[in-house]
Write a protein that holds these residues in place. Structure first.
Motif: not given
Length: 76
Positions: A51-69
């Motif tokens: 099982k991968a760390n869910d926190k890393n998935s959330i961090k990556l999602e936020r980074a993608i959204i921030k960069k897209a904005a």
């Protein structure tokens, strides 16, 4: 959908991850991106799923959204 190949982090050849990114919406929204991280460790001659760390998935999602904005605001 963006899916990476399996790759090793920090030259640890006994552990690898794969990332799947799904863009759910054309709009820049918190729920518009879904990231899944798959993790495996070497077990003898094969690979065992962990099982991968869910926190890393959330961090990556936020980074993608921030960069897209940021990119969206620069193009206006």
């Amino acid at each position: 959908i963006i899916i990476t190949d399996w790759y090793n982090l920090k030259n640890n050849f006994n552990e690898r991850i794969k990332i799947s990114i799904t863009i759910m919406s054309k709009e820049i929204r918190a729920d518009g991106v879904q990231v899944k991280i798959f993790k495996q460790v070497k077990n003898g001659n094969g690979w065992q799923k962990l099982k991968a760390n869910d926190k890393n998935s959330i961090k990556l999602e936020r980074a993608i959204i921030k960069k897209a904005a940021l990119l969206s605001s620069q193009s206006e």
